[in-house]
Write an enzyme that holds these catalytic residues in place. Sequence first.
Site, PDB file in Angstrom:
ATOM      1  N   GLU A 118       6.520  -4.698  -4.435  1.00 25.98           N
ATOM      2  CA  GLU A 118       5.922  -5.569  -5.184  1.00 25.98           C
ATOM      3  C   GLU A 118       5.577  -4.925  -6.457  1.00 25.98           C
ATOM      4  O   GLU A 118       3.702  -3.922  -7.020  1.00 25.98           O
ATOM      5  CB  GLU A 118       4.264  -4.631  -4.514  1.00 25.98           C
ATOM      6  CG  GLU A 118       4.424  -6.238  -2.312  1.00 25.98           C
ATOM      7  CD  GLU A 118       3.636  -5.747  -1.801  1.00 25.98           C
ATOM      8  OE1 GLU A 118       2.150  -4.649  -2.295  1.00 25.98           O
ATOM      9  OE2 GLU A 118       3.663  -6.651  -1.299  1.00 25.98           O
TER      10      GLU A 118
ATOM     11  N   HIS B 218       9.574   1.831  -2.554  1.00 28.36           N
ATOM     12  CA  HIS B 218       8.505   1.040  -1.500  1.00 28.36           C
ATOM     13  C   HIS B 218       7.577   2.694  -1.909  1.00 28.36           C
ATOM     14  O   HIS B 218       6.827   2.583  -0.746  1.00 28.36           O
ATOM     15  CB  HIS B 218       8.430   1.097  -0.007  1.00 28.36           C
ATOM     16  CG  HIS B 218       7.176  -0.149   0.042  1.00 28.36           C
ATOM     17  ND1 HIS B 218       7.571  -1.209   0.898  1.00 28.36           N
ATOM     18  CD2 HIS B 218       6.173  -0.244   1.049  1.00 28.36           C
ATOM     19  CE1 HIS B 218       6.380  -1.610   1.389  1.00 28.36           C
ATOM     20  NE2 HIS B 218       5.299  -1.347   0.690  1.00 28.36           N
TER      21      HIS B 218
ATOM     22  N   ASN C  29       5.921 -11.362  -0.674  1.00 29.01           N
ATOM     23  CA  ASN C  29       4.876 -10.970   0.323  1.00 29.01           C
ATOM     24  C   ASN C  29       3.630 -11.905   0.075  1.00 29.01           C
ATOM     25  O   ASN C  29       3.456 -11.790  -1.526  1.00 29.01           O
ATOM     26  CB  ASN C  29       4.682  -9.676  -0.493  1.00 29.01           C
ATOM     27  CG  ASN C  29       6.051  -8.594   0.070  1.00 29.01           C
ATOM     28  OD1 ASN C  29       6.642  -8.987   0.871  1.00 29.01           O
ATOM     29  ND2 ASN C  29       5.705  -7.535   0.446  1.00 29.01           N
TER      30      ASN C  29
ATOM     31  N   ARG D  20      13.774  -4.839   7.969  1.00 30.32           N
ATOM     32  CA  ARG D  20      13.364  -4.510   6.566  1.00 30.32           C
ATOM     33  C   ARG D  20      12.739  -2.730   6.226  1.00 30.32           C
ATOM     34  O   ARG D  20      11.801  -2.792   7.032  1.00 30.32           O
ATOM     35  CB  ARG D  20      12.712  -5.591   5.581  1.00 30.32           C
ATOM     36  CG  ARG D  20      12.522  -5.285   5.279  1.00 30.32           C
ATOM     37  CD  ARG D  20      11.633  -6.302   3.424  1.00 30.32           C
ATOM     38  NE  ARG D  20      10.936  -6.186   2.622  1.00 30.32           N
ATOM     39  CZ  ARG D  20      10.051  -4.841   1.937  1.00 30.32           C
ATOM     40  NH1 ARG D  20       8.706  -5.417   3.005  1.00 30.32           N
ATOM     41  NH2 ARG D  20       9.322  -4.697   0.824  1.00 30.32           N
TER      42      ARG D  20
ATOM     43  N   GLU E 102       7.174 -10.209   3.435  1.00 29.82           N
ATOM     44  CA  GLU E 102       5.429  -9.008   4.457  1.00 29.82           C
ATOM     45  C   GLU E 102       5.045 -10.776   4.769  1.00 29.82           C
ATOM     46  O   GLU E 102       4.323 -11.221   3.850  1.00 29.82           O
ATOM     47  CB  GLU E 102       5.282  -8.047   3.663  1.00 29.82           C
ATOM     48  CG  GLU E 102       6.041  -6.782   3.835  1.00 29.82           C
ATOM     49  CD  GLU E 102       4.689  -5.897   2.457  1.00 29.82           C
ATOM     50  OE1 GLU E 102       3.501  -5.949   2.871  1.00 29.82           O
ATOM     51  OE2 GLU E 102       5.845  -5.205   2.272  1.00 29.82           O
TER      52      GLU E 102
ATOM     53  N   TYR F  73      -0.074 -12.601   1.485  1.00 32.43           N
ATOM     54  CA  TYR F  73      -1.304 -11.954   2.703  1.00 32.43           C
ATOM     55  C   TYR F  73      -2.594 -13.312   2.742  1.00 32.43           C
ATOM     56  O   TYR F  73      -3.270 -13.620   2.913  1.00 32.43           O
ATOM     57  CB  TYR F  73      -1.746 -10.616   2.825  1.00 32.43           C
ATOM     58  CG  TYR F  73      -0.845  -9.577   2.378  1.00 32.43           C
ATOM     59  CD1 TYR F  73      -0.825  -9.104   3.990  1.00 32.43           C
ATOM     60  CD2 TYR F  73       0.018  -9.236   1.993  1.00 32.43           C
ATOM     61  CE1 TYR F  73       0.111  -8.744   4.905  1.00 32.43           C
ATOM     62  CE2 TYR F  73       1.079  -8.412   2.241  1.00 32.43           C
ATOM     63  CZ  TYR F  73       1.316  -8.101   3.697  1.00 32.43           C
ATOM     64  OH  TYR F  73       2.305  -6.599   3.952  1.00 32.43           O
TER      65      TYR F  73
HETATM   66  C1  FCB Z   1       1.567  -4.653   1.640  1.00 31.14           C
HETATM   67  C2  FCB Z   1       2.448  -3.437   1.058  1.00 31.14           C
HETATM   68  C3  FCB Z   1       2.447  -2.799   2.288  1.00 31.14           C
HETATM   69  C4  FCB Z   1       0.958  -2.444   3.243  1.00 31.14           C
HETATM   70  C5  FCB Z   1       1.426  -4.071   3.448  1.00 31.14           C
HETATM   71  C6  FCB Z   1      -0.779  -4.789   4.236  1.00 31.14           C
HETATM   72  O1  FCB Z   1       0.971  -4.701  -0.062  1.00 31.14           O
HETATM   73  O2  FCB Z   1       3.820  -4.253   0.793  1.00 31.14           O
HETATM   74  O3  FCB Z   1       3.307  -1.781   2.126  1.00 31.14           O
HETATM   75  O4  FCB Z   1       0.694  -2.214   2.636  1.00 31.14           O
HETATM   76  O5  FCB Z   1       0.424  -4.471   1.959  1.00 31.14           O
END
Ligand code: FCB
Length: 443
Positions: free
Chosen positions: A167, A122, A293, A78, A354, A295
């Site tokens: 995002e 991006h 995405n 990607r 992600e 985290y």
């Molecule tokens: C996301 C972004 C990516 C990177 C990660 C840690 O929000 O898409 O570019 O910075 O976080």
Amino acid sequence: MAFTRKDFPEDFIFGAATAAYQIEGSQFGGAGRSHWDTFAKGPHNVIRAEDGATACDHYNRFEEDLDIMKAGNFDAYRFSTSWSRVLPEGKGQINQTGLDFYDRLTDSILERGLKPFLTLYHWDLPAALADLGGWKNPDIHNWFGDFAEIIDQKIGDRMASIATINEPWCVSYLSHMLGHHAPGLRDIRAAARSMHHALKAHGEAITRLRSRGRDNLGIVLNFEYAHPKSNSKDDIKAAAIQDALYNRWFIEAMSKGCYPQEALAGLEPHLPEHWQDDLKTHIHQPLDWLGVNYYTRSLVAHASNDPCWPHLSTSNGPLPQTQMGWEIYPEGLEYFLSTLKENYIGELPIYVTENGMAWDDTLKNGHCDDALRKEFIHKHLEAQKESLRKGVNLKGFFYWSLLDNFEWAFGYEKRFGMVHVDFETQKRTPKDSFYMLQNMLER
Ligand code: FCB
């Protein structure tokens, strides 16, 4: 217990993700300046005022980086195209050298048997467009539509999939309301407009590429689990507002043609005129797939002393955290995958586009033991397996990121890569997590 491919469906895709500005090096190949080049020059916007001028020098080293992807037994890569590299002024004159770079990159991805997953935007908005108001400008959907078509004409027919925007919450709210990313505004009107215009631009690009025959179009959204800090009514309400602003605004508009009430309560007076029409003409239309995405989660509290809407504050939870200070909470990934299926997209294919963690990785005798990252990946793969078991139409997972890179406002300090990069010498060294995935993915 280590996973193997057999633990996942036969056609499940494993990949790694990058983004143009974070790795390529924005000073090479006639690229124009992006708003990240200029934002980094502003006072205290980026740690040590670092920028992406050189980054990982991927512009010159992409063959080596793709060799690493191939050696890792991955299926897909990607990447994103830099708007300011291809259109240095944002519109008008094309930088042919920049466009040719993506042509060569595409060939090189395919030559190694990898599937190219393209993200058109991006975050490297041309500085010239930022000067015209950037995402606040009501014409940006047309500028973006033109850019999307230029890229599509060159490489679109060779892409396994195309995402419009990475995002949109970060593009808009994080950058125009919270001021953390370029252009660094703290302005509710700018936030509301950019939240709407990002979706309108997405819709414009979908319409144009659809009419060019593409049937593999999607968008990449980020989600963060919003957990009330206490059981108080006020905190529960604050978490619902945060959830609406962060997690529901974009998907609800695209899949249902409306914005969540909890968010409209503060943003509606600041939306552009005729926003309801844009929902119908641009935003509410089918996707071929959705990128997720994920985290972390945050704890959300009502901020009674804050006179400004949305009157809330967020903090990290008590569980172990990554180098970013982000709490490790794989349950949140499972929650979003199920919720998206149940409430918004049903059987539409989903990719985890992600997921990954930063750590203060160091090399010892040319070796990087990143045991915590291995565990992080394992736990998030477990969450994905559970989602598959529950019937989520999950099609693949991309680790963020292939390489340590320019982590936006955090500069080069936060290392997300499964490959270590020495930014002095540009030497790449795969970390143990890379070898774990390489073993897992061997056929
Ligand atoms: C996301 C972004 C990516 C990177 C990660 C840690 O929000 O898409 O570019 O910075 O976080």
